[in-house]
Write an enzyme that holds these catalytic residues in place. Sequence first.
Site, short mmCIF file in Angstrom:
data_model
loop_
_atom_site.label_atom_id
_atom_site.label_comp_id
_atom_site.label_asym_id
_atom_site.label_seq_id
_atom_site.Cartn_x
_atom_site.Cartn_y
_atom_site.Cartn_z
N GLU A 188 25.87 -4.40 15.51
CA GLU A 188 26.10 -5.28 16.58
C GLU A 188 24.74 -5.22 17.58
O GLU A 188 24.74 -5.15 18.55
CB GLU A 188 27.07 -4.96 17.52
CG GLU A 188 28.46 -5.22 16.52
CD GLU A 188 29.90 -4.95 17.33
OE1 GLU A 188 30.86 -5.41 16.73
OE2 GLU A 188 29.78 -4.03 18.06
C1 ACM Z 1 31.40 -1.05 15.14
O1 ACM Z 1 33.01 -1.11 15.13
N1 ACM Z 1 30.96 -1.92 15.97
C2 ACM Z 1 31.00 -0.33 14.17
#
Ligand code: ACM
Length: 643
Positions: free
Chosen positions: A360
Site C-alpha cells: 500500500e
Molecule cells: C496489509 O494488510 N496492508 C498487508
Amino acid sequence: MIKRKTTFAILALFLIGSLQAQETEKHLSVIPKPAEMTLKEGDFSLNEETYIFAESDQSRKSADIFNNFLDKLYGIRLPISALEQDRPSIELSVTTDEHDTNESYQLDVDKTHISISGSEKGIFYGLQTSLQLISQTNGTLTLPAVSIKDKPEFGYRGIMLDVGRHFFEVAEIKKMIDLMAYFKFNKMHWHLTEDQGWRLEIKKYPKLTEIGAWRDSTIIGQYWDYDPFIYDGVKHGGFYTQEEAREIVKYAADRMITVIPEIELPGHSSAALAAYPEFGSFKTDGYEPKDGKPLTGSVMAMNEKGEPYDNDLNTAVPGYWGVHPNIYGVKEETFQFLEDILMEVMDIFPSEYIHIGGDEAPKDHWKTSSISQDLIKKENLEDEHELQSYFITRIEKFLNENNRKLIGWDEILEGGLAPNATVMSWRGEKGGIAAAKMNHDVIMTPNSHMYFDHYQAEDKTTEPVAIGGFLPLEKVYHYTPRPEALTADQQTHILGVQANLWTEYIATNNKLEYHLFPRALALAEVAWMGSQRKDYQEFTANRLPKRLAELEQLQVFYRVPEAEVTISTDERSGRHMIAIRPLVKGSNVYYTVDGHKADQTGNLYTGSFFAPITGPEQESLTLRYIVITPEGRQSNEFSSTIQ
Ligand code: ACM
C-alpha cells in the site's frame, strides 16, 4: 453452527448421545493435535514430589517455563534437577542438536514416568503437550498413559501484531508470546512502524520516537462513520526502548519463538516522515491537479480537516486510518537513513528474516517529484512500480550483505520481485502462488482467512466494532496454506502460515485477546497438522472445550463462541429435537424458543428437548441462547432458525 440429522427412532438419539459422551472422556484434548498418539492403560499422577530431570541449560529453562504454566493452572511447581533421582519423574532428553530445523519430539507417559525426547525445540513442545494432557479430578492431577510422536507440518507458524496503530505494553506482548508458545506458534511478526506511530527506539534518529511515537488524537468510530472525522482528543502513543525490544526477543526465544521485526517502507511512513520530513518524497515540480481533482493514492487521502492530504513539511503523526499517501523519497540520504535504522534493527533482532513492508505505497508523490522521475530515467525504469522494485531491491541487497533475508507483503511483486525475497501473500493467495511459481518462498496470510481483525459474527451489530469482514472460527480451521494451483515442488516454497492482527480498532489487551481467541487455536491446527488430519467436528467436540475453559483460568479474554446446535428429526413423528452443545467446557446455556431475548431468567438447558413445532411444513421458530462459562463470562446472544 447448526447440524441437522435424521433418526428413525428418538431412542437411538439418546443412545448415540451417551456413547458419544463416553468416547469424549477418552479423547486427549491437545491443540494442535499431535501427529501420532496411542493411548495406553493407566495414569501418571503428578504432584509436588514429581521432579523434572533436565541435563541441559535450555531444557531446564523449558522446564521452568512449564512450571510457570503449571503454577498458573494448578498452583504447583515441580523441582527441577540436573541429576537423576529415585522417584517419579519427567525426564527430558536432548537427542539431536538440529535445533534450528527439528521441532519433533517423542513423549511417553506410563504410570511412573514421563519421558520427552527430541531437540531442545522438540522438548519444549513435548512439555506444552504434557501440560495439555493434565486432568484434575478431586484435587489430583493425572496424565493418561500415552505414547506420542509429533512434528509440525509447517516450519513457519506465525501471528503478526500491529503495535503501530495502537501501542501494547511489554507485559501484554509477553502474555501473547506465552499463549503463542503454548499452542506451538514459532514466529511473532512485530509490525513496529506505521503511519500512526513509530514504536522502536533508534538511537541515531531520536525524533523517530520523540515525535513519531505520539499522535495527538485518534478518530472515533470507523473511518467512514463521520465526514469530517470526529477525534477523541486523547494523546496516544508509546515505544519500546532497545532494551525492552531485546527483552522481548529473549523472552520469545526462550519459548522457541523468533521475533521478526517489520520496518515499513516505502509507504506507511507518515510517522517517520513527521519526525524526519527531509527523507520524504514531496509534491514538487509544477504539479497541477488534473480536472481540479487532487492526485491521491487512496480513498483516505484526506487530512484532519477533510482536505486532500498534502505531504507538507509540517505533517503531524496522523490519527486516522487508511492508506496514506506519504512515501519515502528515493534520495541517497533516504537510503542512508533506512540503512542506519536497519543496522540498529539487525543488532536488536537476530531473526534471519527482516520484514520491510512494501504494501500500500501510493506512488503519487513519486509521480510528481523530479528526483523520482530523474531516477526512473537514469535507471531505465518503466514506471513508479519499477521504482518501488528498485527501492526494495536496494534494501534487499543491504540486508543480504548483512546475512539477513527480506520478507515483504505481496505488492513487492509489482514492478519485479527482488531476487531473494520471501513474499507474504495477503491480498488472497495469488501473490503467493505467483511468487512460488518463480521459486520464491512464501508465507500465506490471505485476508480471506487470516485477518483476525475481522468480525467473528455475520451480524456485526452483535460484536464490538472491528475493521470489517467476517471470519468465523470454522473458516480459519478449514484454511489450507498449500494452494492446489501449485505443483508439489512449488508447494515446498510455502513455508507456512500467519494470522494478522491489525489494531486500528483494537486499543486494549482484552480486545486483542477477543480477536485472537479462539481463532488462534484453529490456526494452530492449520499450521501444525496439515490438511489431511484436520477435522473441525472433532476439534470442536473433543478438544476445544477444555482448552477454552483453561484460557479462562489463564485470564484470557477470548470470545465465547457459538454453541453447536443439532436438530434431529424423527422421520415417523416429524418431531424436531434440539440439542445444544457449548464449546466451553462446563458452561451453562440459557435459551428461549418463544421469541423472547435469552438471558439467565430463561430456560436453563439440561439436555435435548423437543421443539414446539413438528415438521418442515409448519412454521419456523427461532432458538435464542446465551452461553455462560464456568467463570461467569457471558457470550453474545446467538440465534438459530429452526424449521
Ligand atoms: C496489509 O494488510 N496492508 C498487508
